[in-house]
Design an enzyme around this catalytic site. Structure first.
Site, PDB file in Angstrom:
ATOM      1  N   ASP A   8     -47.039  10.007  71.439  1.00 38.55           N
ATOM      2  CA  ASP A   8     -46.777  11.432  71.356  1.00 38.55           C
ATOM      3  C   ASP A   8     -45.731  11.772  72.424  1.00 38.55           C
ATOM      4  OD1 ASP A   8     -46.946  14.027  70.425  1.00 38.55           O
ATOM      5  OD2 ASP A   8     -49.089  14.253  70.820  1.00 38.55           O
ATOM      6  N   GLU A  10     -45.615  15.155  74.416  1.00 40.36           N
ATOM      7  CA  GLU A  10     -45.913  16.137  75.454  1.00 40.36           C
ATOM      8  C   GLU A  10     -46.406  15.507  76.756  1.00 40.36           C
ATOM      9  OE1 GLU A  10     -46.245  18.308  71.537  1.00 40.36           O
ATOM     10  OE2 GLU A  10     -46.917  16.387  72.321  1.00 40.36           O
ATOM     11  N   HIS A  61     -45.251  12.264  67.142  1.00 43.84           N
ATOM     12  CA  HIS A  61     -44.961  13.622  67.583  1.00 43.84           C
ATOM     13  C   HIS A  61     -44.214  14.392  66.501  1.00 43.84           C
ATOM     14  CE1 HIS A  61     -43.804  17.027  70.052  1.00 43.84           C
ATOM     15  NE2 HIS A  61     -42.549  16.840  69.683  1.00 43.84           N
ATOM     16  N   HIS A 105     -51.756  14.561  75.128  1.00 43.54           N
ATOM     17  CA  HIS A 105     -51.987  15.816  75.846  1.00 43.54           C
ATOM     18  C   HIS A 105     -53.409  16.297  75.620  1.00 43.54           C
ATOM     19  CE1 HIS A 105     -51.734  17.726  71.896  1.00 43.54           C
ATOM     20  NE2 HIS A 105     -50.663  16.959  71.699  1.00 43.54           N
ATOM     21  N   HIS A 117     -52.449  21.628  73.081  1.00 43.70           N
ATOM     22  CA  HIS A 117     -52.687  22.143  71.736  1.00 43.70           C
ATOM     23  C   HIS A 117     -53.490  21.108  70.964  1.00 43.70           C
ATOM     24  CE1 HIS A 117     -49.118  19.596  71.146  1.00 43.70           C
ATOM     25  NE2 HIS A 117     -49.535  19.457  69.893  1.00 43.70           N
ATOM     26  N   GLU A 135     -56.618  16.038  69.880  1.00 44.56           N
ATOM     27  CA  GLU A 135     -55.978  14.880  69.264  1.00 44.56           C
ATOM     28  C   GLU A 135     -56.485  13.572  69.865  1.00 44.56           C
ATOM     29  OE1 GLU A 135     -51.688  15.533  69.223  1.00 44.56           O
ATOM     30  OE2 GLU A 135     -52.081  17.644  68.738  1.00 44.56           O
TER      31      GLU A 135
END
Length: 275
Positions: A8, A10, A61, A105, A117, A135
């Site tokens: 990902d 972030e 991502h 994240h 998020h 996630e």
């Protein structure tokens, strides 16, 4: 030995703002380069420990088209693009020996966490058997459904704490300390890569000591959605119903693999805007 590296954006060192993660923003290219370099560090670490390993890298991502293929370590294969089965975990199967989550994240509503998020801004919370999962947890449980342990996770300190709570024994690499949604104290990218390479080698070497996260069925799921129109769409899916909560839909399915796919579908429905 087969490893899947899910990457990902972030949680990459140096990244703190959506201008660095959004293809339409000015600093996105720099974010892609940082992301690709951290992926390469983890590939190198896996191969340090297991020189003949089959390494698959899932771009995980946004568009799933962020990692720079020409800059990625040529010893790995890249999964990119969407839609695809298993989403952020594309390429994972029951033959995989270890999963490694890079640049992850913390879940929505937690913090401080950089760019926190869950899937997208329309998913406010996901609860599986009453436990809130983002996630990290949702993907770790899908890996566990296939018998695959998540042996490493990198991101900010909040993401690492979330992973450690869910997956005892997993190796965590905090590459930045979150100060807020768009602020952090970060490691120098080269320092982060050095730590990731060493940690990936260690994690893969200890993969048999880290148990998969297994959620047994039947699986009860509640999803809080931001948009009323998304709830309307969600209830068109067989087995999904509104609950007493104004923003919540719920369903019960026989196993976590089915739950995961339904959660992905609801996340996709959440991106549809009223005509």
């Amino acid at each position: 030995m087969k490893a899947l590296i899910s990457v990902d954006m972030e949680g990459i060192s140096g990244i703190v703002h959506s201008s660095e993660t959004n293809p339409e923003r000015y600093d996105y290219q720099r974010g892609r380069e940082l992301m690709t370099a951290e992926a390469n560090a983890v590939i190198a670490g896996v191969l340090d420990a297991e020189p003949t390993a089959d390494v698959l890298v899932a771009d995980a991502h946004g568009t799933f088209r962020n990692l720079l293929p020409e800059q990625l370590d040529r010893r790995a294969r890249l999964v990119r693009g969407k839609p695809r089965a298993l989403n952020m975990l594309a390429g994972l199967d029951a033959e995989t020996d270890a999963a490694l989550f890079v640049g992850y994240h913390v879940r929505a509503g937690e913090g401080p966490g950089v760019l926190a998020h869950t899937m997208n801004g329309e998913i406010l919370d996901v609860r599986v058997a009453g436990r809130s999962l983002g996630e990290i947890g949702l993907n770790a449980a899908m890996a566990g459904h296939l018998g695959v342990p998540v042996v490493l996770l990198s991101g900010d300190d909040a993401a690492c704490a979330e992973a450690a709570d869910l997956i005892p024994g997993t190796v965590t690499v905090p590459v930045k300390e979150a100060l807020g949604m768009a602020a952090a104290v970060t490691l120098h990218p080269e320092e982060a890569r050095d730590r990731l390479r060493r940690a990936a080698a260690d994690a893969v070497s200890r993969r048999t000591e880290i148990p998969p996260l297994v959620l047994t069925g039947p699986v009860e799921v509640e999803v809080d959605l931001a948009g009323a129109h998304t709830i309307d769409l969600a209830t068109l899916v067989p087995g999904v119903s509104r609950t007493a909560g104004a923003r919540t839909v719920a369903f019960t399915v026989p196993d976590y693999g089915t739950a995961y796919r339904l959660i992905l579908l609801l996340a996709q429905l959440a991106t549809i805007r009223p005509a």
